[in-house]
Design a protein around this motif. Sequence first.
Motif, short mmCIF file in Angstrom:
data_model
loop_
_atom_site.label_atom_id
_atom_site.label_comp_id
_atom_site.label_asym_id
_atom_site.label_seq_id
_atom_site.Cartn_x
_atom_site.Cartn_y
_atom_site.Cartn_z
N ASN A 298 -40.86 -14.62 -32.97
CA ASN A 298 -39.95 -13.57 -32.50
C ASN A 298 -40.51 -12.80 -31.31
O ASN A 298 -41.71 -12.59 -31.19
CB ASN A 298 -39.64 -12.60 -33.64
CG ASN A 298 -39.15 -13.32 -34.89
OD1 ASN A 298 -39.88 -13.42 -35.87
ND2 ASN A 298 -37.95 -13.85 -34.84
N GLY A 327 -35.87 -15.14 -38.76
CA GLY A 327 -35.78 -13.69 -38.62
C GLY A 327 -35.24 -13.23 -37.29
O GLY A 327 -35.41 -12.07 -36.92
N VAL A 330 -33.00 -9.95 -36.76
CA VAL A 330 -33.55 -8.59 -36.81
C VAL A 330 -33.64 -8.01 -35.39
O VAL A 330 -34.17 -8.67 -34.49
CB VAL A 330 -34.95 -8.58 -37.45
CG1 VAL A 330 -35.54 -7.17 -37.45
CG2 VAL A 330 -34.88 -9.13 -38.87
N SER A 566 -40.87 -11.41 -37.45
CA SER A 566 -40.05 -10.36 -38.05
C SER A 566 -40.48 -10.04 -39.48
O SER A 566 -40.34 -8.90 -39.93
CB SER A 566 -38.57 -10.78 -38.03
OG SER A 566 -38.11 -10.94 -36.71
N ASP A 567 -40.99 -11.03 -40.20
CA ASP A 567 -41.38 -10.81 -41.59
C ASP A 567 -42.78 -10.22 -41.72
O ASP A 567 -43.27 -10.02 -42.84
CB ASP A 567 -41.27 -12.10 -42.39
CG ASP A 567 -42.18 -13.22 -41.86
OD1 ASP A 567 -42.95 -12.95 -40.90
OD2 ASP A 567 -42.12 -14.33 -42.39
#
Length: 796
Positions: A298, A327, A330, A566-567
């Motif tokens: 990301n 992700g 997000v 993102s995680d």
Amino acid sequence: MKNKKRNIIIVIISIIILLLVFYAFALPPQLFKTPVSTVIFDKNNNLLGAHIAADEQWRFPQSDSVPQKFAACLINFEDKRFYRHFGIDLRAFARAVSQNIKSGEIKSGGSTISMQIIRLSRNGKPRNIYQKIVEIILATRMEISYSKNEILSLYASNAPFGGNVVGLEAASWRYFGRSPSNLSWAESAMLAVLPNSPSLIHLGKNRKTLFEKRNRLLKKIFDNEIINEDTYLLAIEELVPENPKPFPQFAPHLLLRIKSEKKSEAKTKTTIDLELQKQVLRIVENNYKHLSANGIENQAVVVLDVETGDVLVYVGNTFHRKRNDNGNFVDIITAERSPGSVFKPYLYAAMLSSGNILPNTLIPDIPMQIGGFSPKNYNRGYDGVVPASRALARSLNIPAVRMLQDYGVPLFHDKLQKIGINTITQHPDYYGLSLIIGGCEAKLWEMTGTYASMARTLNNYFDYSGKYDKNDFHQPNFRFNKSKSLDKADIKISDLENSSYFSASAIYFTFKAMLDVERPDDESQWKMFGSSKKIAWKTGTSFGFRDAWAIGVTPQYVVGVWVGNSDGEGRPDLVGIKSAAPILFEVFDLLPANSDWFSMPYDDMQKAVVCEKSGFLASDICDDTDSIWIPQNGIRSAVCPYHQLVHLDFTGEFQVNSNCESPQNMKHVSWFILPPAMEWYYQRKNAQYKKLPPFRDDCKDAMNISNSSMQVIYPRNNAKIFVPTNLGGNNGKTVFELAHRNTKTKVFWHIDNQYVGETTNFHQIALNPETGKHKLTVIDENGEKITVNFSVISKQ
């Protein structure tokens, strides 16, 4: 008889009045209550993206006008006497009735554009004579309340254009990929015939039928002398589209952000620059290829215009239409993440503003431990002392923590909240000193906004006659407002005094220090190129390599970049200088070049004599000084603490004192002296550092003990240390460390008055004390002694 006639007249008049009242209020105040798509445009009215309406229809909000080409095509196709009738075309209606009677079935409805609008607004009503009468009545009523242009706009916004596409604007983007105002005559004609036969939109099956129907309309408008022969011949050669086009998705995260805002309008014109947005998207996509190879999925980029705070680029994440498992949904720009070192310029500016430091004040850079908190520099090394500006440029953690310790966590906590870091919501004690090295959360949106505000304050310093407005500190803006401007003529100077969160001079010196940050490998030779931009910039890396940041500032622009997952998954080499900084400079390469840099705000500075070696205000005995510009409040800062007057014998090789040498035989010399621990690290990297000469042999017994040659680096006095158990289950050891001015001196170590060993050259010793309180005593071969108390809290 007369009364009866009068009563009949009264009844008739009453009925007429009731009918007129009914007619007056027959038309609903809002004809269409259907949900609309959320649509966003760039600053030049280019479509950035659209989100389907709640009823799964692509229906854009109503437009105020209808393009001339489409209006001409529609009127010639649907209602050629549109501008001459009052809602019903009696001639067309009579002709339709005649055709239907002769054929024995409904061939034509004879509906005007106004009548079609009424039918569309009463969706679901059966098509019969009664409903036709209702449509006629309401259409004539609508002609009274609406202008002809408003009626055309209602039709163009609500007519069906096949499939789940409703309205001209949605159809224009769906079938041709551009706005209605940019359609050709052939394209406008095709859309004009679609509402009459929406099934023709199955382009693969009906392209020939649609092509012929469109060309018949083009022939009609040619015959009516609306277009010339050349235009007509070119138009009929244009092909109809083969397949519908996807709606643009150039800023999907901004689109969802606007859609989620309760007070947001369905149609929003933003400050985004579409062409710049596209170029940055390509940069993100290109970098994704190599970042993803390291498991980094990301990215986010935001570009701001400094003067207005307008958002020019909003890339909330990497975006793949067919992939949502990484992700990328997000919006990282508004996500709370650990900022790493990005807050360090705020602290530097705050301390310059208050006079706590000068730009090059020396800051200790030696191992430190406060309770269980033991910060480390990224390179795991120590400089002993380092100028504050270099500590910022090199993003050293230990000097930053020491600066925050001096400034005060509560004061810095309050400063962050005031400048717009709204994620700092806990009590200052919750964050502690880790606040300056990423022990909190922040948003890319807010941080880029504060850096833009700092630049704006510095840009506008002279426009306010030497004052600046705290209102320059505000969040970025993505909504276009052509009338917004800061009317400086209306600002009262009395309202501006003492209002800025950072002084203009502090901001100037902060950006100057940020210019010296070491650039990525690809940019390392940037000063060799005359066209290279001067950029004040800062990187940040969160603990565990989870977030990589880079934020850059020029007088015109701020660019903010985040790279990570993102995680929150950390990855090797996910650091600001390697992952985010290259993207930052690629984006700056897209922006217009401007050789101008921030002007020095001399009215917010003053000249002062400064010690060149320490960066403090010069004392009377500082031997190497310079007169430089410093922030106004810098005059409050401390005087150099490191220069001391040293007494030497006539040879200059040994220290002496009055107990062993006559004062008239002494040389009194100003000497730059660092405390032993600082000196021990500093001299390793600074060969020019001159250590104090030793005391002459006959003076050692009478030497000044206050000028200690030793300092315990670890543990600090009254420290609590943890000695872990190793993997084999055996008791581990901790390394005790000492700095001595003369490294070759032999040092003897004692724990609780028990001898445990000796060291020479490198004064480190690994020990395994038991749990509880202890006393460390260190004695050198000259008899100098130092004692430190410490506690071992656990071995489990």
